[in-house]
Design a protein around this motif. Structure first.
Motif, PDB file in Angstrom:
ATOM      1  N   ASN A   2      10.883   0.050  -5.137  1.00  0.00           N
ATOM      2  CA  ASN A   2       9.903  -1.017  -4.964  1.00  0.00           C
ATOM      3  C   ASN A   2       8.605  -0.610  -5.149  1.00  0.00           C
ATOM      4  N   PRO A   3       7.740  -0.975  -5.795  1.00  0.00           N
ATOM      5  CA  PRO A   3       5.954  -0.129  -5.577  1.00  0.00           C
ATOM      6  C   PRO A   3       5.707  -0.664  -3.997  1.00  0.00           C
ATOM      7  N   LYS A   4       4.648   0.199  -4.358  1.00  0.00           N
ATOM      8  CA  LYS A   4       3.748   0.179  -2.246  1.00  0.00           C
ATOM      9  C   LYS A   4       2.886   0.413  -2.677  1.00  0.00           C
ATOM     10  N   ILE A   5       2.908  -1.000  -2.805  1.00  0.00           N
ATOM     11  CA  ILE A   5       1.083  -1.571  -2.756  1.00  0.00           C
ATOM     12  C   ILE A   5       0.414  -1.726  -1.426  1.00  0.00           C
ATOM     13  N   LEU A   6      -1.248  -1.271  -1.727  1.00  0.00           N
ATOM     14  CA  LEU A   6      -2.148  -1.618  -0.632  1.00  0.00           C
ATOM     15  C   LEU A   6      -2.950  -2.378  -1.353  1.00  0.00           C
ATOM     16  N   ILE A   7      -3.834  -3.832  -0.535  1.00  0.00           N
ATOM     17  CA  ILE A   7      -4.805  -4.145  -1.357  1.00  0.00           C
ATOM     18  C   ILE A   7      -5.876  -4.476  -0.463  1.00  0.00           C
ATOM     19  N   LEU A   8      -7.249  -4.515  -0.358  1.00  0.00           N
ATOM     20  CA  LEU A   8      -7.997  -4.060   0.309  1.00  0.00           C
ATOM     21  C   LEU A   8      -8.791  -5.718  -0.380  1.00  0.00           C
ATOM     22  N   GLY A   9      -9.901  -5.960   0.273  1.00  0.00           N
ATOM     23  CA  GLY A   9     -11.187  -6.909  -0.373  1.00  0.00           C
ATOM     24  C   GLY A   9     -11.681  -7.438   1.522  1.00  0.00           C
ATOM     25  N   PRO A  10     -12.721  -7.306   1.178  1.00  0.00           N
ATOM     26  CA  PRO A  10     -13.310  -8.966   2.365  1.00  0.00           C
ATOM     27  C   PRO A  10     -11.874 -10.235   1.927  1.00  0.00           C
ATOM     28  N   VAL A  69      -2.449  -2.758  18.808  1.00  0.00           N
ATOM     29  CA  VAL A  69      -1.763  -4.044  18.908  1.00  0.00           C
ATOM     30  C   VAL A  69      -1.240  -3.852  16.879  1.00  0.00           C
ATOM     31  N   VAL A  70      -2.050  -3.794  16.501  1.00  0.00           N
ATOM     32  CA  VAL A  70      -1.929  -3.963  14.902  1.00  0.00           C
ATOM     33  C   VAL A  70      -0.770  -2.705  14.099  1.00  0.00           C
ATOM     34  N   ASP A  71      -1.835  -1.529  15.427  1.00  0.00           N
ATOM     35  CA  ASP A  71      -0.997  -0.352  14.026  1.00  0.00           C
ATOM     36  C   ASP A  71       1.243  -0.707  14.166  1.00  0.00           C
ATOM     37  N   ALA A  72       1.573  -0.905  16.156  1.00  0.00           N
ATOM     38  CA  ALA A  72       2.675  -1.355  16.407  1.00  0.00           C
ATOM     39  C   ALA A  72       3.221  -2.279  15.087  1.00  0.00           C
ATOM     40  N   MET A  73       2.552  -3.428  14.717  1.00  0.00           N
ATOM     41  CA  MET A  73       3.150  -4.051  14.055  1.00  0.00           C
ATOM     42  C   MET A  73       3.593  -4.216  12.458  1.00  0.00           C
ATOM     43  N   VAL A  74       2.814  -3.131  12.187  1.00  0.00           N
ATOM     44  CA  VAL A  74       2.540  -2.658  10.904  1.00  0.00           C
ATOM     45  C   VAL A  74       4.290  -1.153  10.678  1.00  0.00           C
ATOM     46  N   GLU A  75       3.224  -0.291  11.936  1.00  0.00           N
ATOM     47  CA  GLU A  75       5.090   0.484  11.358  1.00  0.00           C
ATOM     48  C   GLU A  75       6.040  -0.071  11.627  1.00  0.00           C
ATOM     49  N   GLU A  76       6.324  -0.983  12.506  1.00  0.00           N
ATOM     50  CA  GLU A  76       8.362  -1.781  12.808  1.00  0.00           C
ATOM     51  C   GLU A  76       7.944  -2.003  10.736  1.00  0.00           C
ATOM     52  N   ALA A  77       6.543  -3.942  10.687  1.00  0.00           N
ATOM     53  CA  ALA A  77       6.922  -3.543   9.318  1.00  0.00           C
ATOM     54  C   ALA A  77       7.377  -3.002   8.334  1.00  0.00           C
ATOM     55  N   LEU A  78       6.936  -2.149   7.943  1.00  0.00           N
ATOM     56  CA  LEU A  78       7.288  -1.081   6.702  1.00  0.00           C
ATOM     57  C   LEU A  78       8.038  -0.128   6.939  1.00  0.00           C
ATOM     58  N   SER A  79       8.407   0.257   8.249  1.00  0.00           N
ATOM     59  CA  SER A  79       9.881   0.593   8.167  1.00  0.00           C
ATOM     60  C   SER A  79      10.976   0.066   7.951  1.00  0.00           C
ATOM     61  N   GLY A  80      11.036  -1.362   7.840  1.00  0.00           N
ATOM     62  CA  GLY A  80      11.852  -2.085   7.097  1.00  0.00           C
ATOM     63  C   GLY A  80      12.288  -2.458   5.625  1.00  0.00           C
ATOM     64  N   ALA A  81      10.787  -2.189   5.015  1.00  0.00           N
ATOM     65  CA  ALA A  81      10.579  -2.377   4.255  1.00  0.00           C
ATOM     66  C   ALA A  81      10.978  -1.591   2.810  1.00  0.00           C
ATOM     67  N   ASP A  82      11.688  -2.221   1.501  1.00  0.00           N
ATOM     68  CA  ASP A  82      12.287  -1.496   0.350  1.00  0.00           C
ATOM     69  C   ASP A  82      11.086  -2.065  -0.175  1.00  0.00           C
ATOM     70  N   GLY A  83       9.718  -1.066  -0.554  1.00  0.00           N
ATOM     71  CA  GLY A  83       8.990  -1.666  -1.267  1.00  0.00           C
ATOM     72  C   GLY A  83       7.548  -2.540  -0.761  1.00  0.00           C
ATOM     73  N   MET A 102       2.581   6.654   8.094  1.00  0.00           N
ATOM     74  CA  MET A 102       3.947   6.090   8.313  1.00  0.00           C
ATOM     75  C   MET A 102       4.176   6.162   7.197  1.00  0.00           C
ATOM     76  N   THR A 103       2.632   6.086   5.916  1.00  0.00           N
ATOM     77  CA  THR A 103       4.167   5.679   4.453  1.00  0.00           C
ATOM     78  C   THR A 103       2.338   6.488   3.371  1.00  0.00           C
ATOM     79  N   ASP A 104       3.476   6.616   2.203  1.00  0.00           N
ATOM     80  CA  ASP A 104       2.677   6.697   0.675  1.00  0.00           C
ATOM     81  C   ASP A 104       2.035   5.206   0.593  1.00  0.00           C
ATOM     82  N   LEU A 105       1.063   5.366  -0.660  1.00  0.00           N
ATOM     83  CA  LEU A 105       0.695   4.575  -1.322  1.00  0.00           C
ATOM     84  C   LEU A 105       1.591   4.654  -2.724  1.00  0.00           C
ATOM     85  N   ASP A 106       1.459   3.655  -3.506  1.00  0.00           N
ATOM     86  CA  ASP A 106       1.595   3.635  -4.973  1.00  0.00           C
ATOM     87  C   ASP A 106      -0.352   3.352  -5.802  1.00  0.00           C
ATOM     88  N   VAL A 107      -0.210   2.453  -5.384  1.00  0.00           N
ATOM     89  CA  VAL A 107      -1.633   1.959  -5.986  1.00  0.00           C
ATOM     90  C   VAL A 107      -2.113   1.165  -4.954  1.00  0.00           C
TER      91      VAL A 107
END
Ligand code: ADP
Ligand code: ADP
Ligand code: ZN
Length: 214
Positions: A2-10, A69-83, A102-107
């Protein structure tokens, strides 16, 4: 895969709204630091030598919660995610560097809208206290005022969606987060999308961008 998507913006660009649709349409996990932190507002972080003792104190001021604080939360969440669709992170250059480990990104999607539109969206935002569904008093109203269409829960206004805190969050975005965009500009999957259209029109472009890059 499944895709690995990053969404940025204000704040207010529509990241949460579009991420919910992405999570359903592409069967990926919605990883959002804002929601994760709101669920842990009272967590004791004093051992990390931070200015405040809990995430909530930073959030109510519109300031960023410390990276550790935030880095640790994201690392844990991404490690268990299939996309995944990652929303609300990274918010500064150090977090962007941490994410790279932590990961590469598709989009990489970037949404934007004019500042006054962002303020109107955020001050009118209402969220479900039970399921987190997102509404707007004017732009995307629930069928019955104050009641979630999806689960019948109570709709509340976030404590940081007052005009004063919104302005502070937008200035933190300009200072700390906007420079992060340049780090992704060369990514093969980088797509800028005009967030100042109806949610359905934004979605058409978001969905197409993900299809084009996976
Ligand atoms: P973000 O996650 O980027 O802060 P949200 O998705 O939570 O943004 O959207 C902020 C507010 O604006 C919400 O109340 C949402 O219902 C509303 N909204 C989202 N997208 C649009 C849009 N394209 N046009 C008008 N209002 C929108
Ligand atoms: P928005 O609707 O502005 O996009 P979020 O729900 O993403 O808001 O974030 C709310 C608050 O949570 C931020 O103002 C900040 O205090 C904290 N926060 C969320 N993500 C991060 C992050 N990646 N780094 C530091 N603080 C964060
Ligand atoms: Zn609900």
């Amino acid at each position: 895969m499944n895709p690995k998507i990053l969404i940025l913006g204000p704040p207010g660009a529509g990241k949460g709204t579009q991420s919910d649709r992405l999570a359903t349409a592409f069967e990926v996990e919605h990883v959002t630091t804002g929601d994760a932190l709101r669920a842990n507002k009272g967590m004791d972080i004093s051992e990390m030598d931070t200015e405040y003792d809990t995430p909530g104190e930073y959030m109510d001021d519109g300031e960023l919660v410390p990276d550790a604080v935030v880095d640790a939360m994201v690392e844990e969440a991404l490690s268990g995610a299939d996309g995944f669709v990652l929303d609300g992170y990274p918010r500064n250059e150090d977090q962007a560097e941490a994410l790279q480990g932590m990961t590469d990104l598709d989009v990489v999607l970037v949404l934007d809208a004019p500042e006054e539109e962002l303020v109107d969206r955020l001050t009118g935002r209402r969220v479900c206290d039970d399921c987190g569904a997102n509404f707007h008093v004017e732009f995307s109203p629930p069928k019955a005022a104050g009641v979630c269409d999806q689960c019948g829960g109570d709709l509340i206004q976030r404590e940081d969606d007052t005009e004063e805190t919104v302005r502070e969050r937008l200035s933190v975005y300009a200072e700390d987060t906007e420079p992060v965009l340049a780090l992704y500009a060369d990514h093969d999957g980088y797509v800028e999308i005009d967030g100042d259209q109806s949610p359905d029109d934004v979605w058409d472009e978001v969905r197409q961008a993900v299809r084009d890059h996976t």
